[in-house]
Structures are given as structure tokens and as C-alpha cells.
Design a protein around this motif. Structure first.
Motif, PDB file in Angstrom:
ATOM      1  N   THR A 253      43.941  84.855  48.648  1.00 42.73           N
ATOM      2  CA  THR A 253      42.559  84.966  48.175  1.00 42.73           C
ATOM      3  C   THR A 253      42.513  85.279  46.687  1.00 42.73           C
ATOM      4  OG1 THR A 253      41.854  85.752  50.360  1.00 42.73           O
ATOM      5  CG2 THR A 253      40.377  86.168  48.506  1.00 42.73           C
ATOM      6  N   ALA A 254      43.341  86.229  46.261  1.00 42.14           N
ATOM      7  CA  ALA A 254      43.358  86.614  44.848  1.00 42.14           C
ATOM      8  C   ALA A 254      43.833  85.464  43.964  1.00 42.14           C
ATOM      9  CB  ALA A 254      44.258  87.834  44.655  1.00 42.14           C
ATOM     10  N   ILE A 255      44.872  84.762  44.380  1.00 44.41           N
ATOM     11  CA  ILE A 255      45.391  83.660  43.577  1.00 44.41           C
ATOM     12  C   ILE A 255      44.364  82.541  43.470  1.00 44.41           C
ATOM     13  CG2 ILE A 255      47.155  81.871  43.460  1.00 44.41           C
ATOM     14  CD1 ILE A 255      49.119  83.820  44.653  1.00 44.41           C
ATOM     15  N   GLY A 256      43.667  82.262  44.562  1.00 48.12           N
ATOM     16  CA  GLY A 256      42.627  81.234  44.515  1.00 48.12           C
ATOM     17  C   GLY A 256      41.556  81.551  43.495  1.00 48.12           C
ATOM     18  N   LEU A 257      41.141  82.818  43.422  1.00 49.48           N
ATOM     19  CA  LEU A 257      40.135  83.216  42.427  1.00 49.48           C
ATOM     20  C   LEU A 257      40.703  83.181  41.015  1.00 49.48           C
ATOM     21  CD1 LEU A 257      38.466  86.203  44.325  1.00 49.48           C
ATOM     22  CD2 LEU A 257      37.578  83.888  44.036  1.00 49.48           C
ATOM     23  N   LEU A 258      41.954  83.608  40.846  1.00 50.52           N
ATOM     24  CA  LEU A 258      42.575  83.589  39.522  1.00 50.52           C
ATOM     25  C   LEU A 258      42.730  82.164  38.984  1.00 50.52           C
ATOM     26  CD1 LEU A 258      45.356  86.307  39.925  1.00 50.52           C
ATOM     27  CD2 LEU A 258      43.252  86.476  38.593  1.00 50.52           C
ATOM     28  N   VAL A 259      42.876  81.203  39.862  1.00 48.42           N
ATOM     29  CA  VAL A 259      42.983  79.812  39.435  1.00 48.42           C
ATOM     30  C   VAL A 259      41.602  79.218  39.155  1.00 48.42           C
ATOM     31  CG1 VAL A 259      43.679  77.494  40.163  1.00 48.42           C
ATOM     32  CG2 VAL A 259      45.166  79.440  40.614  1.00 48.42           C
ATOM     33  N   ALA A 260      40.620  79.554  39.979  1.00 49.13           N
ATOM     34  CA  ALA A 260      39.302  78.920  39.879  1.00 49.13           C
ATOM     35  C   ALA A 260      38.491  79.438  38.700  1.00 49.13           C
ATOM     36  CB  ALA A 260      38.528  79.137  41.184  1.00 49.13           C
ATOM     37  N   VAL A 261      38.496  80.745  38.464  1.00 46.69           N
ATOM     38  CA  VAL A 261      37.625  81.322  37.428  1.00 46.69           C
ATOM     39  C   VAL A 261      37.958  80.787  36.033  1.00 46.69           C
ATOM     40  CG1 VAL A 261      36.965  83.463  36.288  1.00 46.69           C
ATOM     41  CG2 VAL A 261      37.083  83.371  38.779  1.00 46.69           C
ATOM     42  N   PRO A 262      39.220  80.770  35.581  1.00 49.37           N
ATOM     43  CA  PRO A 262      39.496  80.183  34.257  1.00 49.37           C
ATOM     44  C   PRO A 262      39.123  78.707  34.173  1.00 49.37           C
ATOM     45  CG  PRO A 262      41.356  81.507  34.996  1.00 49.37           C
ATOM     46  CD  PRO A 262      40.447  81.360  36.162  1.00 49.37           C
ATOM     47  N   ALA A 263      39.300  77.965  35.266  1.00 44.62           N
ATOM     48  CA  ALA A 263      38.952  76.541  35.242  1.00 44.62           C
ATOM     49  C   ALA A 263      37.459  76.342  35.043  1.00 44.62           C
ATOM     50  CB  ALA A 263      39.413  75.867  36.540  1.00 44.62           C
ATOM     51  N   VAL A 264      36.648  77.174  35.689  1.00 49.35           N
ATOM     52  CA  VAL A 264      35.190  77.063  35.534  1.00 49.35           C
ATOM     53  C   VAL A 264      34.775  77.420  34.111  1.00 49.35           C
ATOM     54  CG1 VAL A 264      32.976  78.008  36.292  1.00 49.35           C
ATOM     55  CG2 VAL A 264      34.741  77.460  37.976  1.00 49.35           C
ATOM     56  N   PHE A 265      35.324  78.509  33.580  1.00 55.26           N
ATOM     57  CA  PHE A 265      35.006  78.897  32.207  1.00 55.26           C
ATOM     58  C   PHE A 265      35.427  77.796  31.223  1.00 55.26           C
ATOM     59  CE2 PHE A 265      34.585  83.313  33.751  1.00 55.26           C
ATOM     60  CZ  PHE A 265      33.452  83.684  33.042  1.00 55.26           C
ATOM     61  N   ALA A 266      36.612  77.248  31.405  1.00 56.99           N
ATOM     62  CA  ALA A 266      37.100  76.194  30.510  1.00 56.99           C
ATOM     63  C   ALA A 266      36.220  74.956  30.592  1.00 56.99           C
ATOM     64  CB  ALA A 266      38.548  75.849  30.865  1.00 56.99           C
ATOM     65  N   TYR A 267      35.814  74.590  31.796  1.00 60.11           N
ATOM     66  CA  TYR A 267      34.959  73.410  31.967  1.00 60.11           C
ATOM     67  C   TYR A 267      33.631  73.577  31.238  1.00 60.11           C
ATOM     68  CZ  TYR A 267      31.965  69.980  34.250  1.00 60.11           C
ATOM     69  OH  TYR A 267      31.078  68.961  34.497  1.00 60.11           O
ATOM     70  N   ASN A 268      32.977  74.710  31.423  1.00 58.09           N
ATOM     71  CA  ASN A 268      31.682  74.939  30.785  1.00 58.09           C
ATOM     72  C   ASN A 268      31.815  75.002  29.263  1.00 58.09           C
ATOM     73  OD1 ASN A 268      30.308  75.025  33.242  1.00 58.09           O
ATOM     74  ND2 ASN A 268      30.668  77.211  33.491  1.00 58.09           N
ATOM     75  N   TRP A 269      32.867  75.629  28.777  1.00 57.31           N
ATOM     76  CA  TRP A 269      33.055  75.756  27.332  1.00 57.31           C
ATOM     77  C   TRP A 269      33.327  74.404  26.694  1.00 57.31           C
ATOM     78  CZ3 TRP A 269      37.867  77.795  24.379  1.00 57.31           C
ATOM     79  CH2 TRP A 269      37.514  78.024  23.044  1.00 57.31           C
ATOM     80  N   LEU A 270      34.216  73.626  27.294  1.00 57.02           N
ATOM     81  CA  LEU A 270      34.523  72.309  26.747  1.00 57.02           C
ATOM     82  C   LEU A 270      33.317  71.378  26.832  1.00 57.02           C
ATOM     83  CD1 LEU A 270      38.129  71.770  28.167  1.00 57.02           C
ATOM     84  CD2 LEU A 270      37.488  72.435  25.848  1.00 57.02           C
ATOM     85  N   GLN A 271      32.544  71.501  27.883  1.00 56.55           N
ATOM     86  CA  GLN A 271      31.343  70.678  28.007  1.00 56.55           C
ATOM     87  C   GLN A 271      30.346  70.992  26.902  1.00 56.55           C
ATOM     88  OE1 GLN A 271      31.111  67.919  29.546  1.00 56.55           O
ATOM     89  NE2 GLN A 271      30.332  68.218  31.612  1.00 56.55           N
ATOM     90  N   SER A 272      30.170  72.262  26.594  1.00 59.48           N
ATOM     91  CA  SER A 272      29.236  72.637  25.529  1.00 59.48           C
ATOM     92  C   SER A 272      29.716  72.112  24.175  1.00 59.48           C
ATOM     93  CB  SER A 272      29.069  74.158  25.486  1.00 59.48           C
ATOM     94  OG  SER A 272      30.292  74.808  25.135  1.00 59.48           O
ATOM     95  N   ARG A 273      31.006  72.152  23.925  1.00 51.30           N
ATOM     96  CA  ARG A 273      31.538  71.623  22.669  1.00 51.30           C
ATOM     97  C   ARG A 273      31.405  70.103  22.613  1.00 51.30           C
ATOM     98  NH1 ARG A 273      35.107  74.882  19.736  1.00 51.30           N
ATOM     99  NH2 ARG A 273      36.435  73.093  19.260  1.00 51.30           N
ATOM    100  N   ASN A 274      31.579  69.435  23.746  1.00 51.24           N
ATOM    101  CA  ASN A 274      31.381  67.986  23.781  1.00 51.24           C
ATOM    102  C   ASN A 274      29.929  67.612  23.495  1.00 51.24           C
ATOM    103  OD1 ASN A 274      34.006  67.189  24.230  1.00 51.24           O
ATOM    104  ND2 ASN A 274      33.797  67.023  26.448  1.00 51.24           N
ATOM    105  N   ARG A 275      29.003  68.413  23.995  1.00 57.77           N
ATOM    106  CA  ARG A 275      27.598  68.143  23.701  1.00 57.77           C
ATOM    107  C   ARG A 275      27.310  68.284  22.211  1.00 57.77           C
ATOM    108  NH1 ARG A 275      26.733  70.724  28.821  1.00 57.77           N
ATOM    109  NH2 ARG A 275      26.541  72.763  27.798  1.00 57.77           N
ATOM    110  N   ARG A 276      27.924  69.274  21.571  1.00 57.56           N
ATOM    111  CA  ARG A 276      27.742  69.445  20.138  1.00 57.56           C
ATOM    112  C   ARG A 276      28.308  68.250  19.367  1.00 57.56           C
ATOM    113  NH1 ARG A 276      24.943  70.274  15.868  1.00 57.56           N
ATOM    114  NH2 ARG A 276      26.154  70.984  14.051  1.00 57.56           N
ATOM    115  N   ILE A 277      29.482  67.768  19.767  1.00 55.98           N
ATOM    116  CA  ILE A 277      30.069  66.594  19.128  1.00 55.98           C
ATOM    117  C   ILE A 277      29.199  65.369  19.354  1.00 55.98           C
ATOM    118  CG2 ILE A 277      32.057  65.036  19.152  1.00 55.98           C
ATOM    119  CD1 ILE A 277      33.807  67.425  19.783  1.00 55.98           C
ATOM    120  N   ALA A 278      28.646  65.227  20.552  1.00 59.89           N
ATOM    121  CA  ALA A 278      27.754  64.095  20.840  1.00 59.89           C
ATOM    122  C   ALA A 278      26.520  64.130  19.946  1.00 59.89           C
ATOM    123  CB  ALA A 278      27.350  64.112  22.312  1.00 59.89           C
ATOM    124  N   GLU A 279      25.989  65.322  19.684  1.00 57.19           N
ATOM    125  CA  GLU A 279      24.850  65.435  18.774  1.00 57.19           C
ATOM    126  C   GLU A 279      25.224  64.994  17.361  1.00 57.19           C
ATOM    127  OE1 GLU A 279      23.603  69.457  18.990  1.00 57.19           O
ATOM    128  OE2 GLU A 279      22.856  69.316  21.053  1.00 57.19           O
TER     129      GLU A 279
END
Length: 258
Positions: free
Chosen positions: A186-212
Motif C-alpha cells: 500500500t505504501a509503495i503504491g502511494l509513493l509511486v502514484a503521488v510523484p507521478a500525479v504532481f509531475a503530470y500536473n506540473w508538466l501540463q501547466s508548463r506545456n500550456r504556457r509554451i502553447a500560449e
């Protein structure tokens, strides 16, 4: 004498060790397989994070050169030579020049404008698609890693119940291994998922800025081509930007020293 006998008996008593590796060994092939899958997910997520972050930062840094050097050129062909050959901005300019050279074949001026706009939009879309590459993997890891860990948790609890049923009692030595394995998964599953979600949202926001930024740049290119080079954005250098900021902050009626 009695104390020595008791100490010897205590030393001879079986010692049960509990820990991460012991729990995984009790889990067997299934536990190791699930752990391997989550390690692959984690390594892949961090690899995509760092590679995409480097790629995005490179595009943003190149945009500074576009604003300071490209529009100082008299023609688009001359400005293109000032850009890196493999940059996204060079691709947009090259596609704009190709569309400009072929748009005269359009008989109607409206068709020519649509051709130019469509060519730039297609080029911009291809760059955005390249920048978005790998992000679906991050989204998949963020959505599925907790459930992969939950699968290991369910299997660990099931094994604990089997041990309880076989032993006829819920002694700690029978359930500690399977329950520990379940909690670890359970702990490993959360440790893998949480950084992936943060990375996805952060990279998406930067891609939107580049698209602008690219949308603004392609709009300037379209206006420049349609006006035969008469319309071009104002070039803002670092000095002029700083002076403009001082002028905006200064009270009315005062003179800003250069």
C-alpha cells in the motif's frame, strides 16, 4: 545457576525476524512481481519528468532569443538563420516561409489566409504533441499505481487469513509477515502514484504556457506575412523592459533616469 539456565534457554529459543525483505520473501513470486512493476513505474515516471523538464526549459530559453533577435531581422529568412536549427521556433518559421512561398497559388485572398493559418496551426500542433509525449504514462501511473499496490495488499491479507486458519490462532508470528507485506504494498503504491500525479500536473501547466507563447508567435508571423513585412511586434530588450517597469512604477509627472 538458575539464572544461567534461563539465559541459555532464552538464547536457544527460536528468533523470528521481521522486516521488509522477510515480508517480501514470505510473499513469494507475486510480491516480488508487484514490487518490480511499481519500480518500473517509478523509474519511468522520474525519467519522463526530468527529460520533459529539460526539453521544456530549452524551448522557453530559446524564446528569449526569438524576442530579442528574430524580429530585428529585416526578413523572415534572415531571422530564421538566427534561430537554432532544431528548435521549435525555427520549425514554426520554416513552415511559415514554406506556406508563404506557396500561398500565392491560391486565387482568393481568403483562401490564402486560411492556408497560412492552417499551416501554422498544423506546425504548432505537431510541436505541442511532441512536448506532450510521455505525459500519458505519468497519468497512467498516477491512476493505476495505488491499485497495483492494493492488489499486493489484498494478497497479503489473504495469506494472513490462510495462516490464521491453518494455525487455529491469530498469533503474531503467523500474521506479521503477510500483514507487513500488505502494508508495504500500500505504501509503495502511494509513493509511486503521488510523484507521478504532481509531475503530470506540473508538466501540463508548463506545456500550456509554451502553447500560449507559440500561439502569440504564430499570430505575429501570420500578421507579418499578410502585411508583406510591415507588421512586426515591438522588440523588448532587457534594458528596455527594465526602463518600462520603472516608468510604470514612477508617479505621474516624474522623469525616469536612464
Amino acid at each position: 545457576m538458575i539464572i544461567e539456565l534461563l539465559a541459555a534457554a532464552g538464547d536457544a529459543a527460536p528468533q523470528t525476524s521481521f522486516g521488509f525483505w522477510e515480508a517480501m520473501e514470505q510473499g513469494g513470486f507475486v510480491a516480488w512481481f508487484i514490487l518490480s512493476v511499481m519500480i518500473i513505474m517509478s523509474v519511468g515516471s522520474f525519467y519522463i519528468l526530468f527529460t520533459k523538464l529539460f526539453e521544456q526549459q530549452k524551448v522557453m530559453n530559446q524564446f528569449k532569443g526569438v524576442r530579442q533577435n528574430f524580429w530585428r531581422a529585416t526578413t523572415l529568412d534572415e531571422g530564421a538563420k538566427k534561430l537554432d536549427k532544431n528548435s521549435a521556433w525555427r520549425q514554426l518559421v520554416d513552415d511559415a516561409v514554406k506556406a508563404r512561398d506557396s500561398h500565392h497559388q491560391m486565387g482568393d485572398s481568403l483562401e490564402a489566409h486560411d492556408w497560412l493559418h492552417g499551416s501554422l496551426a498544423r506546425s504548432e500542433a505537431s510541436i505541442n504533441a511532441k512536448l506532450a509525449g510521455g505525459l500519458p504514462f505519468l497519468a497512467t501511473v498516477g491512476a493505476t499505481a495505488p491499485f497495483v499496490g492494493l492488489l499486493g495488499t489484498v494478497i497479503g491479507i489473504y495469506r494472513a487469513l490462510i495462516n490464521i486458519g491453518a494455525a487455529g490462532s491469530a498469533s503474531i508470528d503467523k500474521v506479521a509477515g503477510p500483514v507487513g507485506e500488505a502494508l508495504i504494498m500500500t505504501a509503495i503504491g502511494l509513493l509511486v502514484a503521488v510523484p507521478a500525479v504532481f509531475a503530470y500536473n506540473w508538466l501540463q501547466s508548463r506545456n500550456r504556457r509554451i502553447a500560449e507563447l507559440m500561439t502569440g508567435f504564430t499570430t505575429d508571423l501570420l500578421a507579418n506575412i499578410s502585411s508583406d513585412g510591415k507588421i512586426r511586434p515591438a522588440v523588448m530588450t532587457a534594458t528596455s523592459t527594465q526602463q518600462a517597469g520603472k516608468a510604470a512604477a514612477a508617479p505621474a509627472g516624474t522623469t525616469v533616469k536612464k
